[in-house]
Design a protein around this motif. Structure first.
Motif, PDB file in Angstrom:
ATOM      1  N   ALA A  94      17.692  24.016  43.689  1.00  0.00           N
ATOM      2  CA  ALA A  94      17.577  24.477  45.072  1.00  0.00           C
ATOM      3  C   ALA A  94      18.557  23.716  45.962  1.00  0.00           C
ATOM      4  O   ALA A  94      19.143  24.285  46.892  1.00  0.00           O
ATOM      5  CB  ALA A  94      16.147  24.295  45.578  1.00  0.00           C
ATOM      6  N   ILE A  98      21.206  26.303  47.092  1.00  0.00           N
ATOM      7  CA  ILE A  98      21.005  26.730  48.485  1.00  0.00           C
ATOM      8  C   ILE A  98      21.594  25.695  49.438  1.00  0.00           C
ATOM      9  O   ILE A  98      22.632  25.914  50.053  1.00  0.00           O
ATOM     10  CB  ILE A  98      19.500  26.943  48.780  1.00  0.00           C
ATOM     11  N   VAL A 102      16.942  21.920  51.461  1.00  0.00           N
ATOM     12  CA  VAL A 102      16.023  22.795  50.742  1.00  0.00           C
ATOM     13  C   VAL A 102      15.673  22.171  49.396  1.00  0.00           C
ATOM     14  O   VAL A 102      14.528  22.231  48.937  1.00  0.00           O
ATOM     15  CB  VAL A 102      16.633  24.196  50.540  1.00  0.00           C
ATOM     16  N   ALA A 106      11.994  21.277  47.996  1.00  0.00           N
ATOM     17  CA  ALA A 106      11.539  21.817  46.715  1.00  0.00           C
ATOM     18  C   ALA A 106      11.123  20.684  45.784  1.00  0.00           C
ATOM     19  O   ALA A 106      10.099  20.761  45.097  1.00  0.00           O
ATOM     20  CB  ALA A 106      12.644  22.652  46.070  1.00  0.00           C
ATOM     21  N   THR A 385       4.767  26.974  44.552  1.00  0.00           N
ATOM     22  CA  THR A 385       5.598  26.951  45.757  1.00  0.00           C
ATOM     23  C   THR A 385       7.032  26.562  45.423  1.00  0.00           C
ATOM     24  O   THR A 385       7.993  27.146  45.938  1.00  0.00           O
ATOM     25  CB  THR A 385       5.011  25.977  46.791  1.00  0.00           C
ATOM     26  N   ALA A 386       7.198  25.580  44.544  1.00  0.00           N
ATOM     27  CA  ALA A 386       8.541  25.156  44.150  1.00  0.00           C
ATOM     28  C   ALA A 386       9.264  26.255  43.383  1.00  0.00           C
ATOM     29  O   ALA A 386      10.476  26.450  43.542  1.00  0.00           O
ATOM     30  CB  ALA A 386       8.458  23.887  43.297  1.00  0.00           C
ATOM     31  N   ALA A 389      11.140  28.680  45.562  1.00  0.00           N
ATOM     32  CA  ALA A 389      12.467  28.202  45.970  1.00  0.00           C
ATOM     33  C   ALA A 389      13.490  28.400  44.858  1.00  0.00           C
ATOM     34  O   ALA A 389      14.666  28.704  45.116  1.00  0.00           O
ATOM     35  CB  ALA A 389      12.384  26.724  46.361  1.00  0.00           C
ATOM     36  N   VAL A 392      14.835  31.978  44.894  1.00  0.00           N
ATOM     37  CA  VAL A 392      15.765  32.165  46.012  1.00  0.00           C
ATOM     38  C   VAL A 392      17.113  31.529  45.677  1.00  0.00           C
ATOM     39  O   VAL A 392      18.176  32.085  45.984  1.00  0.00           O
ATOM     40  CB  VAL A 392      15.183  31.548  47.304  1.00  0.00           C
ATOM     41  N   ALA A 393      17.082  30.377  45.011  1.00  0.00           N
ATOM     42  CA  ALA A 393      18.323  29.674  44.666  1.00  0.00           C
ATOM     43  C   ALA A 393      19.203  30.509  43.743  1.00  0.00           C
ATOM     44  O   ALA A 393      20.432  30.494  43.863  1.00  0.00           O
ATOM     45  CB  ALA A 393      17.991  28.331  44.010  1.00  0.00           C
TER      46      ALA A 393
END
Length: 468
Positions: A94, A98, A102, A106, A385-386, A389, A392-393
């Protein structure tokens, strides 16, 4: 812009601003075994009753959906480890995929998983051993497990790998015994007989019920991602790390589905388990007793204690120390955690810190009636939750930044994986959501403090030009 080329795991870390300090000695087989041990092939033994109750008896379906959900995440991990073959897992991916802030958040969130997991495992195993040997208190079992695992991890990753192979064989033998006796019992007329009810039951099915159970079941799958923590200790190509993650997840998933299916058909009091749950955590052992008698119940209970308290916590402690090491060398954790033992080539201080935290946490939680359930909910929320991320990365790094047109691996897979996990998080336990967001809030405060004190998160070798 063309897609970033793949690099071998043995690539010189200097291109990322790091020195090669850890020992590159692990093969594909070592990585696969590590992942299987981290997930624990007999993990459902300990949480079977909770998943059965939460899924309306469709425990096998919960594990099928959990495996599919985690497979999307494993495929996203495989893409990011090819781009950045280094320790740190989602923190590194991440942060580099990203942006460094972030990545810090993460890493902070997944710390909730990694730092708490060893304490949870030690506590579960110690309680189980105390039930088998009441003369030895829980706290003494806990101390013994922590000291033993810390010694093995301190002696180096090769020692950990050798112990992993022995433990994996032992777990698979116990599982084979249970399946042989259990299937034989079903064929002889014991239990409910063969049916598809553990996979689908129209009377109890609803998506919210099943996904609520999935949020518990995924606890068994957590650990495949730990393979990525060993990227700097693998002598294989980077793509082999991703393949090891996918293979470990598939193998473990099949084992989880088969064993819970058999156990669900052998539950002696299915209506009672659905109505009252499994507060003592003995539902699987009760099923084993119904199949083969007290000896099988004791064998499965003992195997659970050893697998959780020694094998699983051994690799969990190793993975956690690597995460702390990766964040510390980037000055996002205290620098002393980045120290490597010259002889054994392991992050020594990080290993000892994880041991100390696990011991303190385990001893404290042992005094609480809700200690195990509280730790379990926190662990799951942090990981899920991690993983959001991470997905998204993949999109940002490959599609947005490098113009990839591999829509399946770099867009469809991460988007679908993100949506599945988001649904699981939304349907998670309210207490887990509250405590998880509280932990995330603390991380945001720490991040703001970094900026105010002139220590904004930065990753070695990551320049403004490389971000674009």
């Amino acid at each position: 812009m063309a897609q970033q080329p793949e690099g071998p795991a043995t690539a010189n870390l200097e291109q990322y601003g790091y020195r090669q300090e850890l020992s590159r000695s692990l093969t594909f087989t070592d990585l696969l075994i590590y992942g299987l041990i981290f997930m624990v092939p007999i993990a459902p033994f300990g949480i079977f009753g909770s998943v059965y109750n939460g899924s309306g008896g469709m425990v096998a379906l919960a594990y099928v959906i959990g495996m599919v959900a985690m497979m999307f995440t494993a495929l996203s991990y495989a893409q990011m480890v090819k781009a950045f073959p280094m320790a740190g897992s989602v923190y590194s991916y991440a942060g580099r995929g990203i942006a460094p802030p972030v990545g810090f958040l993460a890493g902070w969130v997944i710390l909730l998983d990694y730092v708490l997991v060893p304490g949870l495992l030690y506590l579960v195993a110690s309680v189980a051993m105390h039930s088998l040997v009441p003369g030895i208190p829980v706290w003494l079992w806990l101390v013994a497990f922590v000291l033993l695992n810390t010694a093995v991890n301190y002696l180096g990753i090769q020692m950990t790998a050798r112990v992993n192979k022995i433990m994996l064989i032992a777990e698979l033998i116990v599982l084979a015994i249970f399946l042989a006796v259990g299937i034989g019992a079903l064929l002889s007329g014991k239990g409910a007989g063969f049916s598809f009810a553990p996979l689908f039951n129209a009377d109890t099915f609803s998506w919210s019920v099943v996904f609520g159970a999935v949020s518990i079941a995924v606890l068994s799958f957590l650990g495949f991602d730990g393979i990525s923590m060993l990227a700097e200790e693998s002598r294989e190509e980077a793509r082999q790390i991703g393949r090891a993650m996918v293979a470990a997840l598939l193998l473990a998933g099949v084992l989880f589905i088969v064993q819970t299916w058999v156990a669900a058909l052998l539950v002696p009091d299915a209506p009672g388990l659905l109505a009252n749950g499994d507060p003592d955590g003995t539902a699987f052992y009760d099923a084993a007793r119904a199949a083969g008698g007290g000896w099988l119940a004791s064998l499965t209970a003992l195997a659970t204690a050893i697998a959780w308290g020694f094998a699983n916590s051994l690799v969990a402690q190793a993975a956690t120390s690597r995460l702390l090491y990766a964040m510390a060398r980037d000055r996002q954790m205290p620098r002393f955690l980045a120290r490597i033992n010259d002889k054994h080539k392991v992050p020594a201080n990080a290993t000892l810190l994880v041991a100390a935290v696990s011991l303190a946490l385990g001893l404290y939680m042992a005094t609480r009636d809700d200690g195990i359930s509280l730790l379990s909910t926190l662990v799951n929320f942090g990981a899920m939750t991690a993983f959001l991320a991470l997905h998204v990365a993949v999109v940002v790094h490959y599609v947005v930044r490098h113009g990839s047109r591999d829509w399946l691996r770099h867009l469809v897979v991460p988007v679908v994986g993100f949506l599945i996990l988001l649904y699981v998080v939304i349907n998670a336990n309210i207490a887990a959501q509250t405590l998880g967001f509280l932990w995330l809030g603390i991380g945001v405060i720490v991040l703001i403090t970094f900026y105010l004190t002139g220590r904004r998160p930065e990753l070695a070798g990551l320049t403004e030009g490389s971000k674009q």
